[in-house]
Design a protein around this motif. Structure first.
Motif, mmCIF file in Angstrom:
data_model
loop_
_atom_site.group_PDB
_atom_site.id
_atom_site.type_symbol
_atom_site.label_atom_id
_atom_site.label_comp_id
_atom_site.label_asym_id
_atom_site.label_seq_id
_atom_site.Cartn_x
_atom_site.Cartn_y
_atom_site.Cartn_z
ATOM 1 N N LEU A 31 0.819 -1.205 0.000
ATOM 2 C CA LEU A 31 0.000 0.000 0.000
ATOM 3 C C LEU A 31 0.855 1.257 0.000
ATOM 4 O O LEU A 31 1.958 1.283 0.535
ATOM 5 N N ASP A 32 0.323 2.313 -0.613
ATOM 6 C CA ASP A 32 0.937 3.632 -0.519
ATOM 7 C C ASP A 32 0.994 3.999 0.958
ATOM 8 O O ASP A 32 0.061 3.751 1.699
ATOM 9 N N ARG A 33 2.066 4.587 1.410
ATOM 10 C CA ARG A 33 2.244 4.771 2.855
ATOM 11 C C ARG A 33 1.334 5.832 3.456
ATOM 12 O O ARG A 33 1.048 5.794 4.634
ATOM 13 N N HIS A 34 0.843 6.773 2.654
ATOM 14 C CA HIS A 34 0.032 7.861 3.204
ATOM 15 C C HIS A 34 -1.365 7.409 3.628
ATOM 16 O O HIS A 34 -1.852 7.827 4.685
ATOM 17 N N GLU A 35 -1.994 6.594 2.831
ATOM 18 C CA GLU A 35 -3.356 6.156 3.149
ATOM 19 C C GLU A 35 -3.411 5.309 4.430
ATOM 20 O O GLU A 35 -4.267 5.545 5.286
ATOM 21 N N PRO A 36 -2.523 4.329 4.616
ATOM 22 C CA PRO A 36 -2.562 3.555 5.865
ATOM 23 C C PRO A 36 -2.288 4.411 7.105
ATOM 24 O O PRO A 36 -2.875 4.174 8.165
ATOM 25 N N ILE A 37 -1.429 5.403 6.973
ATOM 26 C CA ILE A 37 -1.161 6.289 8.110
ATOM 27 C C ILE A 37 -2.417 7.084 8.440
ATOM 28 O O ILE A 37 -2.798 7.212 9.604
ATOM 29 N N HIS A 38 -3.063 7.607 7.420
ATOM 30 C CA HIS A 38 -4.300 8.356 7.635
ATOM 31 C C HIS A 38 -5.359 7.468 8.288
ATOM 32 O O HIS A 38 -6.042 7.875 9.230
ATOM 33 N N GLU A 39 -5.481 6.248 7.785
ATOM 34 C CA GLU A 39 -6.466 5.310 8.335
ATOM 35 C C GLU A 39 -6.143 4.959 9.788
ATOM 36 O O GLU A 39 -7.031 4.879 10.634
ATOM 37 N N ALA A 40 -4.871 4.761 10.096
ATOM 38 C CA ALA A 40 -4.469 4.438 11.466
ATOM 39 C C ALA A 40 -4.799 5.591 12.410
ATOM 40 O O ALA A 40 -5.248 5.375 13.542
ATOM 41 N N ARG A 41 -4.587 6.814 11.948
ATOM 42 C CA ARG A 41 -4.905 7.966 12.785
ATOM 43 C C ARG A 41 -6.419 8.079 13.006
ATOM 44 O O ARG A 41 -6.868 8.432 14.085
ATOM 45 N N LYS A 42 -7.221 7.749 11.982
ATOM 46 C CA LYS A 42 -8.675 7.752 12.149
ATOM 47 C C LYS A 42 -9.095 6.677 13.148
ATOM 48 O O LYS A 42 -9.990 6.904 13.969
ATOM 49 N N CYS A 43 -8.444 5.529 13.097
ATOM 50 C CA CYS A 43 -8.741 4.465 14.062
ATOM 51 C C CYS A 43 -8.413 4.940 15.474
ATOM 52 O O CYS A 43 -9.134 4.633 16.425
ATOM 53 N N GLY A 44 -7.338 5.693 15.612
ATOM 54 C CA GLY A 44 -6.984 6.257 16.905
ATOM 55 C C GLY A 44 -8.061 7.189 17.429
ATOM 56 O O GLY A 44 -8.395 7.182 18.615
ATOM 57 N N LYS A 45 -8.628 7.985 16.532
ATOM 58 C CA LYS A 45 -9.717 8.879 16.943
ATOM 59 C C LYS A 45 -10.932 8.068 17.404
ATOM 60 O O LYS A 45 -11.581 8.426 18.384
#
Length: 80
Positions: A31-45
């Motif tokens: 995966l492109d690294r930006h999308e998983p990071i964004h998704e992980a941060r949303k999961c954190g929220k």
């Protein structure tokens, strides 16, 4: 995504789902690294929101500790 809480185990199930979702994306090298990071941060929220819902049952000390840990993890990811 909406959740149905039938009993206390539902909170644990939701938390595990969010953690698994965040980690799965971060561990996939295809995966492109930006999308998983964004998704992980949303999961954190979502996890922090779940903690707020459970605050009365888990107590302020546990709430503060876990909230801070999730918040710091999201901050660490933001630099990436």
């Amino acid at each position: 995504m909406s959740y149905l809480l039938k009993h206390d185990a539902g909170l644990e199930r939701i938390a595990r789902e969010q953690l698994d979702r965040a980690l799965t994306g971060l561990e996939d090298p295809r995966l492109d690294r930006h999308e998983p990071i964004h998704e992980a941060r949303k999961c954190g929220k979502r996890l922090r929101a779940l903690l707020r819902l459970a605050r009365a049952g888990i107590g302020n000390e546990v709430y503060r500790r876990e909230n801070a840990a999730i918040r710091e993890s999201a901050r660490d990811l933001s630099g990436l």
